[in-house]
Scaffold this motif. Structure first.
Motif, PDB file in Angstrom:
ATOM      1  N   ASP A 104       0.795  -1.294   0.195  1.00  0.00           N
ATOM      2  CA  ASP A 104      -0.050   0.032   0.133  1.00  0.00           C
ATOM      3  C   ASP A 104       0.890   1.317  -0.018  1.00  0.00           C
ATOM      4  O   ASP A 104       0.336   2.247   0.444  1.00  0.00           O
ATOM      5  CB  ASP A 104      -0.861  -0.007   1.200  1.00  0.00           C
ATOM      6  N   ARG A 105       2.132   1.202  -0.311  1.00  0.00           N
ATOM      7  CA  ARG A 105       3.213   2.274  -0.206  1.00  0.00           C
ATOM      8  C   ARG A 105       3.752   2.259  -1.582  1.00  0.00           C
ATOM      9  O   ARG A 105       4.475   1.428  -2.084  1.00  0.00           O
ATOM     10  CB  ARG A 105       3.972   2.118   0.874  1.00  0.00           C
ATOM     11  N   GLU A 106       4.179   3.686  -2.018  1.00  0.00           N
ATOM     12  CA  GLU A 106       4.689   3.998  -3.341  1.00  0.00           C
ATOM     13  C   GLU A 106       6.214   3.818  -2.595  1.00  0.00           C
ATOM     14  O   GLU A 106       6.658   4.829  -1.840  1.00  0.00           O
ATOM     15  CB  GLU A 106       4.417   4.963  -3.980  1.00  0.00           C
ATOM     16  N   THR A 107       7.279   3.353  -3.390  1.00  0.00           N
ATOM     17  CA  THR A 107       8.547   3.250  -2.869  1.00  0.00           C
ATOM     18  C   THR A 107       9.511   3.241  -3.952  1.00  0.00           C
ATOM     19  O   THR A 107       9.262   2.795  -4.823  1.00  0.00           O
ATOM     20  CB  THR A 107       8.827   2.358  -1.722  1.00  0.00           C
ATOM     21  N   SER A 108      10.774   3.510  -3.670  1.00  0.00           N
ATOM     22  CA  SER A 108      11.898   3.357  -4.607  1.00  0.00           C
ATOM     23  C   SER A 108      12.146   1.758  -4.832  1.00  0.00           C
ATOM     24  O   SER A 108      12.050   1.160  -3.724  1.00  0.00           O
ATOM     25  CB  SER A 108      13.173   4.072  -4.163  1.00  0.00           C
ATOM     26  N   PHE A 109      12.162   1.496  -6.109  1.00  0.00           N
ATOM     27  CA  PHE A 109      12.368   0.023  -6.335  1.00  0.00           C
ATOM     28  C   PHE A 109      13.613  -0.017  -7.350  1.00  0.00           C
ATOM     29  O   PHE A 109      13.691   0.579  -8.324  1.00  0.00           O
ATOM     30  CB  PHE A 109      11.192  -0.533  -7.136  1.00  0.00           C
ATOM     31  N   ILE A 110      14.455  -1.162  -7.042  1.00  0.00           N
ATOM     32  CA  ILE A 110      15.582  -1.417  -7.911  1.00  0.00           C
ATOM     33  C   ILE A 110      15.367  -2.690  -8.833  1.00  0.00           C
ATOM     34  O   ILE A 110      14.719  -3.805  -8.524  1.00  0.00           O
ATOM     35  CB  ILE A 110      16.984  -1.989  -7.109  1.00  0.00           C
ATOM     36  N   ALA A 111      15.178  -2.222 -10.121  1.00  0.00           N
ATOM     37  CA  ALA A 111      14.950  -3.379 -11.064  1.00  0.00           C
ATOM     38  C   ALA A 111      16.082  -3.830 -11.533  1.00  0.00           C
ATOM     39  O   ALA A 111      16.992  -3.278 -11.697  1.00  0.00           O
ATOM     40  CB  ALA A 111      13.931  -2.812 -12.223  1.00  0.00           C
ATOM     41  N   GLY A 112      15.936  -5.241 -12.026  1.00  0.00           N
ATOM     42  CA  GLY A 112      17.322  -5.920 -12.559  1.00  0.00           C
ATOM     43  C   GLY A 112      16.749  -7.492 -12.782  1.00  0.00           C
ATOM     44  O   GLY A 112      15.570  -8.034 -12.786  1.00  0.00           O
ATOM     45  N   LYS A 113      17.911  -8.137 -13.363  1.00  0.00           N
ATOM     46  CA  LYS A 113      17.753  -9.633 -13.613  1.00  0.00           C
ATOM     47  C   LYS A 113      18.679 -10.362 -13.166  1.00  0.00           C
ATOM     48  O   LYS A 113      19.912  -9.900 -12.926  1.00  0.00           O
ATOM     49  CB  LYS A 113      17.482  -9.893 -15.132  1.00  0.00           C
ATOM     50  N   LEU A 114      18.672 -11.699 -12.875  1.00  0.00           N
ATOM     51  CA  LEU A 114      19.568 -12.485 -12.273  1.00  0.00           C
ATOM     52  C   LEU A 114      20.701 -12.709 -12.999  1.00  0.00           C
ATOM     53  O   LEU A 114      20.576 -12.861 -14.184  1.00  0.00           O
ATOM     54  CB  LEU A 114      18.855 -13.980 -11.796  1.00  0.00           C
ATOM     55  N   LYS A 115      21.893 -12.609 -12.302  1.00  0.00           N
ATOM     56  CA  LYS A 115      23.246 -12.963 -13.242  1.00  0.00           C
ATOM     57  C   LYS A 115      23.395 -14.178 -13.792  1.00  0.00           C
ATOM     58  O   LYS A 115      23.956 -14.308 -14.739  1.00  0.00           O
ATOM     59  CB  LYS A 115      24.357 -12.568 -12.420  1.00  0.00           C
ATOM     60  N   GLY A 116      22.639 -15.212 -13.058  1.00  0.00           N
ATOM     61  CA  GLY A 116      22.894 -16.516 -13.636  1.00  0.00           C
ATOM     62  C   GLY A 116      21.891 -17.453 -13.359  1.00  0.00           C
ATOM     63  O   GLY A 116      20.741 -17.030 -12.974  1.00  0.00           O
ATOM     64  N   GLU A 117      21.821 -18.931 -13.631  1.00  0.00           N
ATOM     65  CA  GLU A 117      20.881 -19.498 -13.233  1.00  0.00           C
ATOM     66  C   GLU A 117      20.880 -20.309 -12.019  1.00  0.00           C
ATOM     67  O   GLU A 117      22.138 -20.243 -11.238  1.00  0.00           O
ATOM     68  CB  GLU A 117      20.728 -20.817 -14.309  1.00  0.00           C
ATOM     69  N   LYS A 118      19.811 -21.198 -11.720  1.00  0.00           N
ATOM     70  CA  LYS A 118      19.819 -21.829 -10.416  1.00  0.00           C
ATOM     71  C   LYS A 118      20.897 -22.848 -10.620  1.00  0.00           C
ATOM     72  O   LYS A 118      21.229 -23.400 -11.598  1.00  0.00           O
ATOM     73  CB  LYS A 118      18.425 -22.709 -10.220  1.00  0.00           C
ATOM     74  N   PRO A 119      21.425 -23.419  -9.314  1.00  0.00           N
ATOM     75  CA  PRO A 119      21.202 -23.171  -8.012  1.00  0.00           C
ATOM     76  C   PRO A 119      21.885 -22.085  -7.345  1.00  0.00           C
ATOM     77  O   PRO A 119      21.641 -21.780  -6.343  1.00  0.00           O
ATOM     78  CB  PRO A 119      21.691 -24.689  -7.337  1.00  0.00           C
ATOM     79  N   ARG A 120      22.814 -21.613  -8.165  1.00  0.00           N
ATOM     80  CA  ARG A 120      23.544 -20.403  -7.470  1.00  0.00           C
ATOM     81  C   ARG A 120      22.867 -19.132  -7.243  1.00  0.00           C
ATOM     82  O   ARG A 120      22.950 -18.325  -6.403  1.00  0.00           O
ATOM     83  CB  ARG A 120      24.957 -20.275  -8.318  1.00  0.00           C
ATOM     84  N   TYR A 121      22.233 -18.819  -8.440  1.00  0.00           N
ATOM     85  CA  TYR A 121      21.335 -17.799  -8.349  1.00  0.00           C
ATOM     86  C   TYR A 121      19.656 -17.942  -8.037  1.00  0.00           C
ATOM     87  O   TYR A 121      19.167 -18.819  -8.950  1.00  0.00           O
ATOM     88  CB  TYR A 121      21.593 -16.875  -9.529  1.00  0.00           C
ATOM     89  N   LYS A 122      19.009 -17.276  -7.236  1.00  0.00           N
ATOM     90  CA  LYS A 122      17.796 -17.753  -6.973  1.00  0.00           C
ATOM     91  C   LYS A 122      16.757 -16.216  -6.599  1.00  0.00           C
ATOM     92  O   LYS A 122      17.320 -15.222  -6.279  1.00  0.00           O
ATOM     93  CB  LYS A 122      17.392 -18.462  -5.737  1.00  0.00           C
ATOM     94  N   MET A 123      15.582 -16.402  -7.170  1.00  0.00           N
ATOM     95  CA  MET A 123      14.742 -15.120  -7.005  1.00  0.00           C
ATOM     96  C   MET A 123      14.099 -15.832  -5.722  1.00  0.00           C
ATOM     97  O   MET A 123      13.158 -16.814  -5.822  1.00  0.00           O
ATOM     98  CB  MET A 123      13.852 -15.242  -8.104  1.00  0.00           C
ATOM     99  N   LEU A 124      13.922 -15.041  -4.617  1.00  0.00           N
ATOM    100  CA  LEU A 124      13.247 -15.450  -3.314  1.00  0.00           C
ATOM    101  C   LEU A 124      11.869 -14.753  -3.143  1.00  0.00           C
ATOM    102  O   LEU A 124      11.272 -15.510  -2.378  1.00  0.00           O
ATOM    103  CB  LEU A 124      13.992 -14.892  -1.916  1.00  0.00           C
ATOM    104  N   GLN A 125      11.560 -13.776  -3.781  1.00  0.00           N
ATOM    105  CA  GLN A 125      10.339 -13.122  -3.446  1.00  0.00           C
ATOM    106  C   GLN A 125       9.839 -12.220  -4.608  1.00  0.00           C
ATOM    107  O   GLN A 125      10.912 -11.469  -5.329  1.00  0.00           O
ATOM    108  CB  GLN A 125      10.411 -12.341  -2.000  1.00  0.00           C
ATOM    109  N   GLN A 126       8.465 -12.353  -5.039  1.00  0.00           N
ATOM    110  CA  GLN A 126       8.263 -11.627  -6.212  1.00  0.00           C
ATOM    111  C   GLN A 126       7.000 -10.813  -6.022  1.00  0.00           C
ATOM    112  O   GLN A 126       6.301 -11.119  -5.093  1.00  0.00           O
ATOM    113  CB  GLN A 126       8.108 -12.370  -7.473  1.00  0.00           C
ATOM    114  N   LEU A 127       6.615  -9.931  -6.875  1.00  0.00           N
ATOM    115  CA  LEU A 127       5.171  -9.153  -6.968  1.00  0.00           C
ATOM    116  C   LEU A 127       4.048 -10.074  -7.483  1.00  0.00           C
ATOM    117  O   LEU A 127       4.694 -11.085  -8.167  1.00  0.00           O
ATOM    118  CB  LEU A 127       5.421  -7.817  -7.225  1.00  0.00           C
ATOM    119  N   ASP A 128       3.032  -9.828  -7.474  1.00  0.00           N
ATOM    120  CA  ASP A 128       2.029 -10.229  -8.159  1.00  0.00           C
ATOM    121  C   ASP A 128       2.188 -10.489  -9.632  1.00  0.00           C
ATOM    122  O   ASP A 128       1.744 -11.391 -10.141  1.00  0.00           O
ATOM    123  CB  ASP A 128       0.572  -9.829  -7.727  1.00  0.00           C
ATOM    124  N   ASP A 129       2.807  -9.444 -10.195  1.00  0.00           N
ATOM    125  CA  ASP A 129       2.940  -9.706 -11.401  1.00  0.00           C
ATOM    126  C   ASP A 129       4.313 -10.294 -11.895  1.00  0.00           C
ATOM    127  O   ASP A 129       4.665 -10.286 -13.249  1.00  0.00           O
ATOM    128  CB  ASP A 129       3.114  -8.194 -12.183  1.00  0.00           C
TER     129      ASP A 129
END
Length: 608
Positions: A244-269
């Motif tokens: 419910d809050r507008e905030t600064s957000f850092i966008a980017g993409k993972l440097k590599g593939e699993k299992p070394r790099y992981k996305m732990l949490q994401q937005l609904d989109d």
């Protein structure tokens, strides 16, 4: 008799008083004028039985000083009369009108007995201070917060956080021995010195956790050093509505593939909010928003360390001590004595049979039998509890884990010393810290230990009592030049190993996806390539690998392999090498072994 009354007596008295005043003034001006201040632990907090940073600042306003700093803790072991002392010495020169800061890493035993710090010149104590450690000890590893302005002392989930200034961060990775995680908030990371940045990287390799609170902090945090550690490649900063809050957000993409790099949490989109990468045995977690300012973004759970484990690296304190204790170094003469015992028993049996049949000379035969019987008893006692001819028995085990993608490797070396009679030892090890492993049981205590720190090495002095064992562990981080690559795009798999060390490696074992392949010794600078043909399953029993070494070294190798886990990777390479000598005494019987554990290089592992 001369008359000293009147003016003459008064004149002599004045001259005497003037000379006394001049001598006193000279003595006062020549006297050392130095102040000593101490910064202990992290805002005074520390974890007992861990190496703790101690920063000592000396300000000399008097004449030049040539002396030594001495840090000492004397501990009385519970339920036992007597005590032991651990002492660190650093020799120094301090010019007039100078101020210097010295950083030490001290193994604090318990939380009752103070740490005494003295600056001495010869037998004179120029300054001293006692650090009371009773009030600020921790019961578990610390969580640090580095930010300007400081982070709160408590996280939203109730975890205690110790805010520290960046200037106080250790310049060697071992200074974080009592730290499990660091939260990085609003801080210009370019302010960190090069030793501080290297210390943080090496601490991550040993199993530390760095949590970067991004969002609006990223405009301050950003640096080439931090970009290299991140799990993502940051593309841009934008304003986003998170929750419910507008905030600064850092966008980017993972440097590599699993299992070394992981996305732990994401937005609904599906937009990534929290990402993670492994770094050696540690990990780096990056938040695209600041979770302390935005509700609904969860912070990492409290780290849970294994019981009695220093880190998730090779040998723990308890398993290392047990390994050194259970593996006895057999003196080569033991086999000779066993053969002599068998021959003596055989002669005893033959002579006894001859005496039973002889009609004369029984007294002579009986005397020989008595002698043989006594010799048998002595030989039997030696075989069961041999008295070595060497004054000192030593065992040295070293495990080196190579992280080629970080260009570094962790080295953990365990030393075991066992003396047959009371002796004094002076040893030298590389580095600036050595951990003395306390013995098990409340009725035992370590020997007194004096460590003299130099710029490159550590000189150790101790007195070993007869029939007593002492254990030490040395931990280092060093550049690595060992590499294992696997070409998975072809069948059968193509494997390449490269030995960039200065010495050759012994027989090796490469395990890829459970299949093992044994290769011969690899010379320094040599590259070996081979096809991994189907072999026996080794995923669950790789630690029973036998390279053909017999006797005590073979027994020690097998015991070591059962305690060292492979790296969390799809492939690993095990190789034996020689370890550096802890001691080179001519009257010492020593076994030294080194195990290399090399993981698969990045870019060759296919995510499953």
């Amino acid at each position: 008799m001369r008359d000293f009354s009147g003016t003459s007596w008064l004149r002599i008295s004045c001259i005497g008083l003037a000379m006394f005043a001049l001598l006193s003034l000279f003595s006062w001006t020549a006297r050392a004028d130095v102040t000593l201040s101490v910064a202990f632990g992290f805002n005074g907090h520390f974890l007992p039985e861990r190496l703790t940073p101690v920063r000592i600042t000396l300000a000399n306003n008097g004449p030049p000083i040539s002396g030594q700093l001495e840090l000492r803790q004397t501990v009385k072991t519970p339920l036992q009369a007597g005590e032991f002392t651990q002492k660190t010495i650093y020799r120094l020169e301090l010019e007039s009108d100078t101020k210097k800061t010295f950083e030490f890493y001290i193994h604090i035993h318990g939380y009752i007995y103070p740490l005494e710090i003295r600056l001495q010149s010869g037998k004179e104590t120029l300054a001293e201070k006692s650090v009371d450690v009773r009030e600020t000890f921790a019961t578990e590893k610390l969580l640090l917060g580095v930010s300007d302005p400081p982070l709160p002392r408590q996280l939203p989930d109730g975890q205690a956080l110790e805010p520290v200034r960046y200037e106080t961060l250790p310049t060697q990775w071992i200074g974080y021995d009592a730290v499990s995680r660091i939260y990085l908030g609003s801080l210009d990371t370019n302010l960190l010195s090069k030793p501080q940045r290297e210390a943080l990287r090496d601490w991550l390799i040993w199993g530390g956790e760095l949590v970067i609170l991004g969002g609006p902090n990223w405009q301050v945090q950003r640096s080439d050093w931090l970009e290299e550690l991140l799990p993502l490649t940051s593309t841009h900063l934008e304003l986003r509505k998170v929750g419910d809050r507008e905030t600064s957000f850092i966008a980017g993409k993972l440097k590599g593939e699993k299992p070394r790099y992981k996305m732990l949490q994401q937005l609904d989109d599906g937009t990534m909010v929290v990402s993670q990468r492994t770094y050696g045995l540690g990990k780096v977690v990056f938040y695209g928003v600041d979770p302390l300012r935005v509700p609904g973004v969860a912070l990492p759970e409290k780290p849970q360390a294994p019981k009695n484990a220093k880190s998730d690296n090779s040998l723990t304190i308890s398993s290392g001590r047990n390994l050194l204790t259970e593996v006895q170094i057999e003196h080569p003469s033991r086999e000779v004595i066993t053969l002599a015992l068998a021959m003596t028993i055989l002669c005893f049996s033959l002579l006894s049979l001859a005496m039973m049949r002889a009609s004369s000379g029984r007294v002579y035969l009986a005397s020989i039998i008595v002698v043989l019987l006594g010799a048998s008893g002595g030989l039997w006692g030696y075989v069961n509890q041999p008295i070595y001819s060497n004054t000192l028995e030593g065992l040295e085990l070293s495990v080196e884990r190579s992280f080629a993608d970080e260009g570094r490797s962790t080295v953990q070396t365990w030393y075991s010393l066992h003396t047959q009679r009371t002796t004094s030892l002076e040893l030298e090890v590389p580095g600036s810290f050595l951990r003395q492993v306390p013995p098990e049981g409340a009725y035992q205590h370590p020997s007194d230990l004096t460590m003299e720190q130099t710029d490159e090495n550590l000189k150790i002095s101790l007195n070993l009592l007869s029939q007593k064992q002492e254990h030490f562990v040395l931990e280092q981080v060093k550049p690595t030049d060992l590499r294992l690559t696997v070409a998975r795009s072809v069948r059968p798999l193509q494997v390449s190993v490269y030995n960039g060390e200065h010495a050759s490696l012994g027989p090796s074992l490469v395990v890829v996806d459970g299949q093992g392949y044994q290769i011969d010794a690899i010379a320094a600078g040599e590259v070996k390539q081979f096809t991994l043909t189907p072999g026996r399953e080794l995923l669950s029993q790789w630690n029973s690998w036998d390279d053909g070494t017999g006797g005590p070294p073979g027994k020690i190798k097998r015991a070591l392999l059962t305690r060292v886990r492979p790296l969390e990777t799809g492939a690993f390479w095990l190789a034996w090498g020689e370890s550096a000598q802890f001691s080179r005494r001519p009257d010492e019987n020593r076994i030294a072994l080194k195990l290399f554990v090399i993981g698969e290089s990045e870019g060759t592992h296919v995510a499953k």
